[in-house]
Design a protein around this motif. Structure first.
Motif, short mmCIF file in Angstrom:
data_model
loop_
_atom_site.label_atom_id
_atom_site.label_comp_id
_atom_site.label_asym_id
_atom_site.label_seq_id
_atom_site.Cartn_x
_atom_site.Cartn_y
_atom_site.Cartn_z
N GLY A 100 -34.13 -57.00 -131.34
CA GLY A 100 -33.98 -55.55 -131.23
C GLY A 100 -34.20 -55.00 -129.84
O GLY A 100 -34.12 -53.79 -129.62
N GLU A 101 -34.42 -55.86 -128.87
CA GLU A 101 -34.73 -55.41 -127.52
C GLU A 101 -33.47 -54.92 -126.80
O GLU A 101 -32.42 -55.56 -126.83
CB GLU A 101 -35.36 -56.56 -126.74
N THR A 102 -33.59 -53.79 -126.14
CA THR A 102 -32.47 -53.26 -125.37
C THR A 102 -32.59 -53.67 -123.91
O THR A 102 -33.67 -54.05 -123.44
CB THR A 102 -32.44 -51.71 -125.42
N LEU A 103 -31.48 -53.56 -123.21
CA LEU A 103 -31.50 -53.82 -121.77
C LEU A 103 -32.47 -52.86 -121.10
O LEU A 103 -33.25 -53.26 -120.23
CB LEU A 103 -30.09 -53.67 -121.19
N LEU A 104 -32.48 -51.59 -121.49
CA LEU A 104 -33.39 -50.62 -120.90
C LEU A 104 -34.84 -51.04 -121.09
O LEU A 104 -35.63 -51.02 -120.14
CB LEU A 104 -33.17 -49.23 -121.49
N GLY A 105 -35.20 -51.45 -122.30
CA GLY A 105 -36.56 -51.90 -122.56
C GLY A 105 -36.93 -53.11 -121.73
O GLY A 105 -38.04 -53.20 -121.18
N MET A 106 -36.01 -54.04 -121.61
CA MET A 106 -36.25 -55.23 -120.81
C MET A 106 -36.47 -54.86 -119.35
O MET A 106 -37.40 -55.35 -118.71
CB MET A 106 -35.08 -56.20 -120.94
N LEU A 107 -35.63 -53.99 -118.81
CA LEU A 107 -35.76 -53.59 -117.42
C LEU A 107 -37.09 -52.89 -117.15
O LEU A 107 -37.80 -53.21 -116.20
CB LEU A 107 -34.61 -52.67 -117.01
N ARG A 108 -37.41 -51.95 -118.01
CA ARG A 108 -38.62 -51.14 -117.81
C ARG A 108 -39.90 -51.91 -118.14
O ARG A 108 -40.84 -51.93 -117.34
CB ARG A 108 -38.55 -49.86 -118.65
N ASP A 109 -39.93 -52.53 -119.31
CA ASP A 109 -41.17 -53.13 -119.80
C ASP A 109 -41.44 -54.52 -119.24
O ASP A 109 -42.59 -54.90 -119.03
CB ASP A 109 -41.16 -53.20 -121.32
N ARG A 110 -40.40 -55.29 -119.02
CA ARG A 110 -40.61 -56.68 -118.58
C ARG A 110 -40.47 -56.84 -117.07
O ARG A 110 -41.15 -57.67 -116.48
CB ARG A 110 -39.65 -57.60 -119.27
N LEU A 111 -39.55 -56.09 -116.47
CA LEU A 111 -39.31 -56.26 -115.04
C LEU A 111 -39.93 -55.16 -114.19
O LEU A 111 -39.85 -55.20 -112.96
CB LEU A 111 -37.80 -56.38 -114.77
N GLY A 112 -40.49 -54.14 -114.84
CA GLY A 112 -41.14 -53.06 -114.11
C GLY A 112 -40.20 -52.15 -113.35
O GLY A 112 -40.61 -51.43 -112.44
N LEU A 113 -38.93 -52.17 -113.73
CA LEU A 113 -37.92 -51.32 -113.08
C LEU A 113 -37.80 -50.03 -113.90
O LEU A 113 -37.02 -49.95 -114.84
CB LEU A 113 -36.59 -52.06 -112.99
N THR A 114 -38.58 -49.04 -113.53
CA THR A 114 -38.69 -47.83 -114.34
C THR A 114 -37.80 -46.68 -113.86
O THR A 114 -37.91 -45.57 -114.35
CB THR A 114 -40.16 -47.35 -114.38
N GLY A 115 -36.92 -46.95 -112.91
CA GLY A 115 -36.03 -45.90 -112.42
C GLY A 115 -35.09 -45.41 -113.51
O GLY A 115 -34.88 -44.20 -113.66
N SER A 116 -34.52 -46.30 -114.28
CA SER A 116 -33.64 -45.92 -115.40
C SER A 116 -34.52 -45.30 -116.47
O SER A 116 -35.55 -45.85 -116.84
CB SER A 116 -32.92 -47.14 -115.96
N LYS A 117 -34.11 -44.14 -116.95
CA LYS A 117 -34.95 -43.37 -117.87
C LYS A 117 -34.47 -43.47 -119.31
O LYS A 117 -33.27 -43.59 -119.58
CB LYS A 117 -34.97 -41.90 -117.47
N GLU A 118 -35.43 -43.40 -120.24
CA GLU A 118 -35.11 -43.33 -121.66
C GLU A 118 -35.13 -41.87 -122.08
O GLU A 118 -36.10 -41.18 -121.86
CB GLU A 118 -36.13 -44.11 -122.48
N ALA A 119 -34.03 -41.43 -122.66
CA ALA A 119 -33.96 -40.04 -123.09
C ALA A 119 -33.38 -39.97 -124.49
O ALA A 119 -34.10 -39.90 -125.47
CB ALA A 119 -33.17 -39.20 -122.11
N CYS A 120 -32.07 -40.04 -124.62
CA CYS A 120 -31.42 -39.82 -125.92
C CYS A 120 -31.47 -41.05 -126.82
O CYS A 120 -31.41 -40.93 -128.03
CB CYS A 120 -29.97 -39.39 -125.72
N VAL A 121 -31.52 -42.25 -126.26
CA VAL A 121 -31.49 -43.53 -126.97
C VAL A 121 -30.22 -43.67 -127.82
O VAL A 121 -30.20 -44.36 -128.82
CB VAL A 121 -32.78 -43.74 -127.82
N GLU A 122 -29.18 -43.00 -127.42
CA GLU A 122 -27.89 -43.05 -128.13
C GLU A 122 -26.71 -43.27 -127.19
O GLU A 122 -25.57 -43.19 -127.60
CB GLU A 122 -27.67 -41.75 -128.91
#
Length: 164
Positions: free
Chosen positions: A29-51
């Motif tokens: 169930g992991e998304t690319l966004l989650g992987m970037l932010r949570d695993r790689l610490g790349l928090t520039g891309s933001k989570e907003a609509c999730v759609e």
């Protein structure tokens, strides 16, 4: 216990992010966004609509803009991803980033990473876009602060700076 081959089994993913190779084990169930932010610490891309509708999470996947909130991390094997953190090299802003500064094209900044990514892709494909082309490229990016005019002006200015 899960049967072998179940979609719940972790998957090994080799990908390149901002020029660096990574090997990660990702869950179903992991998304690319989650992987970037949570695993790689790349928090520039933001989570907003999730759609995949607002553009805040947009990254480049193999050179094209993509909504990272709806892409499965497991589908990234062998892919190349660029995030907003990877745009500037050696501490220098890109001409587009500098144009954003010059035109005060940022207010709250939440949408800015996705906007920069989309415009980076546009300028790579169309080095001298028209105002209409810039506005069409931005159609998938919601900005509640700026009204877009300064963003459009910055994109057009960056195109001029690159061609000079």
């Amino acid at each position: 216990m899960m049967p072998a081959g179940s979609s719940e089994q972790p998957v090994a993913v080799r990908l390149t992010v901002n020029g660096r190779a990574h090997l990660l084990e990702v869950s179903a169930g992991e998304t690319l966004l989650g992987m970037l932010r949570d695993r790689l610490g790349l928090t520039g891309s933001k989570e907003a609509c999730v759609e995949g509708e607002c553009g805040a999470c947009t990254v480049l996947v193999d050179g094209g803009p993509a909504a990272s909130c709806i892409l499965a991390a497991g589908s990234m094997n062998g892919r190349t991803v660029h995030t907003v953190e990877g745009l500037a090299g050696a501490g220098e802003l890109t001409s587009l980033q500098q144009a954003f500064v010059n035109h005060a094209a940022v207010q709250c900044g939440y949408c800015t990473p996705g906007v920069l990514i989309v415009l980076t892709a546009l300028l790579a494909e169309v080095p001298q876009p028209t105002e209409d082309e810039v506005r069409r490229a931005l159609a998938g990016n919601i900005c509640r602060c700026t009204g877009y005019q300064q963003i459009v002006e910055a994109a057009l200015d960056a195109a001029t700076a690159v061609s000079s």
